[in-house]
Design an enzyme around this catalytic site. Structure first.
Site, PDB file in Angstrom:
ATOM      1  N   CYS A   1       6.313   9.660  15.314  1.00 50.78           N
ATOM      2  CA  CYS A   1       5.120   9.541  16.151  1.00 50.78           C
ATOM      3  C   CYS A   1       5.435   9.720  17.624  1.00 50.78           C
ATOM      4  CB  CYS A   1       4.478   8.178  15.953  1.00 50.78           C
ATOM      5  SG  CYS A   1       4.583   7.613  14.270  1.00 50.78           S
TER       6      CYS A   1
ATOM      7  N   HIS B   1       2.950   7.062   1.336  1.00 51.91           N
ATOM      8  CA  HIS B   1       3.890   8.184   1.540  1.00 51.91           C
ATOM      9  C   HIS B   1       5.283   7.765   1.968  1.00 51.91           C
ATOM     10  CE1 HIS B   1       3.885   8.909   6.062  1.00 51.91           C
ATOM     11  NE2 HIS B   1       2.840   8.120   5.970  1.00 51.91           N
TER      12      HIS B   1
ATOM     13  N   THR C   1     -15.907   6.813  -0.242  1.00 53.30           N
ATOM     14  CA  THR C   1     -15.542   7.061  -1.633  1.00 53.30           C
ATOM     15  C   THR C   1     -14.032   6.926  -1.804  1.00 53.30           C
ATOM     16  OG1 THR C   1     -17.416   8.539  -1.837  1.00 53.30           O
ATOM     17  CG2 THR C   1     -15.695   8.746  -3.520  1.00 53.30           C
TER      18      THR C   1
ATOM     19  N   SER D   1       2.031   1.682   2.929  1.00 59.71           N
ATOM     20  CA  SER D   1       1.613   3.081   3.009  1.00 59.71           C
ATOM     21  C   SER D   1       2.293   3.880   1.909  1.00 59.71           C
ATOM     22  CB  SER D   1       2.008   3.644   4.376  1.00 59.71           C
ATOM     23  OG  SER D   1       1.810   5.041   4.382  1.00 59.71           O
TER      24      SER D   1
HETATM   25  C1  LIG Z   1       4.756   5.069   8.802  1.00 62.72           C
HETATM   26  C2  LIG Z   1       4.500   3.730   9.326  1.00 62.72           C
HETATM   27  C3  LIG Z   1       3.181   3.292   9.620  1.00 62.72           C
HETATM   28  C4  LIG Z   1       2.008   4.204   9.509  1.00 62.72           C
HETATM   29  O1  LIG Z   1       1.651   4.494   8.190  1.00 62.72           O
HETATM   30  P1  LIG Z   1       0.671   5.744   7.915  1.00 62.72           P
HETATM   31  O2  LIG Z   1       0.372   5.658   6.468  1.00 62.72           O
HETATM   32  O3  LIG Z   1       1.464   6.961   8.273  1.00 62.72           O
HETATM   33  O4  LIG Z   1      -0.528   5.558   8.771  1.00 62.72           O
HETATM   34  C5  LIG Z   1       3.006   2.001  10.061  1.00 62.72           C
HETATM   35  N1  LIG Z   1       4.050   1.171  10.211  1.00 62.72           N
HETATM   36  C6  LIG Z   1       5.312   1.535   9.942  1.00 62.72           C
HETATM   37  C7  LIG Z   1       6.411   0.551  10.116  1.00 62.72           C
HETATM   38  C8  LIG Z   1       5.582   2.828   9.505  1.00 62.72           C
HETATM   39  O5  LIG Z   1       6.837   3.189   9.251  1.00 62.72           O
END
Ligand SMILES: *Cc1c(COP(=O)(O)O)cnc(C)c1O
Length: 396
Positions: free
Chosen positions: A325, A202, A238, A200
């Site tokens: 979360c 971010h 897209t 991911s």
């Molecule tokens: C943040 C995280 C995710 C989710 O990623 P997103 O891009 O926010 O959907 C999944 N797994 C772990 C271990 C994470 O730290």
């Protein structure tokens, strides 16, 4: 002083990533699916980004990289694909661990409702899954092993290469949620025998809303999103061109600087561990031996994690009690409970996740503020009073 110490929740966009993405929002805004030359700029950028991400993960081919909306989508697609493929062969058993991210655990729950069987392995007191436990859980009808690379709350690293080798030997697909590892630890899907891997953007200084799934070429993916033929027909919609470009730039930057950044982060992390452990009746969560550079997770007896966070916030410190979360719910973290911690102890948790942009001065500020705040909260706590008077036993 303002200190951002929640890099496991999200990170700032690096200058490199921002500079790389901006032209694709303004100048080269074409749709990669369009045929005219102008749109080719966008197509080429996505192609180049795919090659960069593949190289950073040790993938044999850029064709094994599928861009997604983030880590959650990549986890969902990997698990659903392996499950659908398994069902076709009459194999409906999946293996994972108790302390996965909810993107994995909730997908497995869904499959259970559909008639699949799921084995969730223990992660022991130190937050590390044992290879022999994985081996013992494997059955004739196992269609997937999915075990996270590094845990998002306590930062423990799993024996991924060993699990990969075992799964390869048994012919079982192996997926790992590497969202907390990518850009922070060396990853090589070939050497580690990983068949599917989620990242991911971010979590390593790219924007939110972009991620990728690595999927080995012999494993057919199942679509979560139907529509156009993007991502070789496996993920319609897209392309998030600017996000994809930024993610590739950020990943490459993180991988290039990994050695130097890790050293700096480990020094800061170890200072936090050393100083905060001096607080009486405190406990470090998770093995220190198998650990990502930036994450610190501790429990302080007799206090509520939420109160601690609010008071740290008042002192300019952004931290977390577990994962972003689950905050908002008052249940203790499933990760801490999976280590066997009692509810009362798990409630008093603090996660500080530092990044390469943090400084020693900021760490000093945290080391000064946390003991004061813990002390203050304990003095107000009836539970602490009972503990101190010996009316209830200390658990840590
Ligand atoms: C943040 C995280 C995710 C989710 O990623 P997103 O891009 O926010 O959907 C999944 N797994 C772990 C271990 C994470 O730290």
């Amino acid at each position: 002083m303002f200190v951002y110490a929640d890099n496991a929740a999200t990170t700032s966009v690096s200058k490199t990533a921002l500079d790389a993405m901006l032209p694709y929002l303004t100048e080269y805004y074409g749709n990669p699916s369009s045929l005219y030359a102008f749109a080719q700029k966008a197509t080429e950028a996505v192609t180049e980004a795919r090659a960069t991400v593949a190289a950073c993960l040790g993938a044999a081919s850029p064709r094994e990289i599928y861009f997604t909306s983030g880590g959650s989508e990549a986890d969902n697609q990997a698990i659903m694909s392996a499950a659908r493929l398994g069902a076709r062969k009459g194999k409906k058993h999946l293996i994972s661990t108790k302390f996965e991210h909810h993107a994995v655990l909730h997908t497995l729950k869904r499959l259970e409702k559909e008639g699949y069987e799921v084995t969730l392995l223990d992660v022991h007191e130190d937050g590390v899954v044992r290879l022999e436990d994985v081996a013992a859980a494997i059955r004739e009808d196992t269609c997937l092993v999915t075990i996270m690379f590094a845990n998002n709350e306590i930062g423990t690293v799993q024996p991924i290469a060993e699990i990969g080798a075992l799964c390869r030997e048994k012919g079982i697909p192996f997926h790992t949620d590497a969202v907390q590892a990518a850009g922070h630890m060396p990853i090589d899907v070939e050497k580690m025998n990983i068949d599917m891997l989620s990242i991911s953007g971010h979590k390593f200084h790219a924007p939110k809303g972009v991620g990728a799934l690595y999927c080995r070429k012999n494993i057919p993916l199942f679509n979560l999103i139907e529509g156009g033929g993007q991502e070789r027909g496996k993920r319609a919609g897209t392309e998030n061109v600017a996000g994809i470009v930024a993610m590739a730039a950020a990943l490459k930057e993180s991988v290039d600087n990994m050695e130097e950044d890790s050293k700096k982060m480990i020094a800061m992390r170890d200072k936090l561990f050393a100083e905060l452990s001096k607080i009486p009746h405190s406990k470090i969560n998770g093995s220190l031996e198998h650990h990502v550079p930036g994450t610190v997770n501790m429990c302080f007896e007799g206090i509520e994690g939420e109160s601690l966070l609010l008071m740290l916030d008042a002192n300019g410190i952004c931290a977390s009690s577990g994962s972003a979360c689950t905050s908002g719910s008052l249940d203790p973290s499933h990760v801490l409970l999976s280590l066997g911690l009692p509810h009362e102890v798990a409630h008093g948790s603090l996660r500080l996740s530092i990044g390469e942009y943090n400084t020693m001065e900021e760490i000093d500020h945290i080391c000064q503020v946390v003991p004061q705040v813990v002390d203050y909260l304990r003095n107000m706590s009836p539970v602490w009073d009972e503990l101190e008077k010996g009316q209830r036993p200390h658990l840590i």
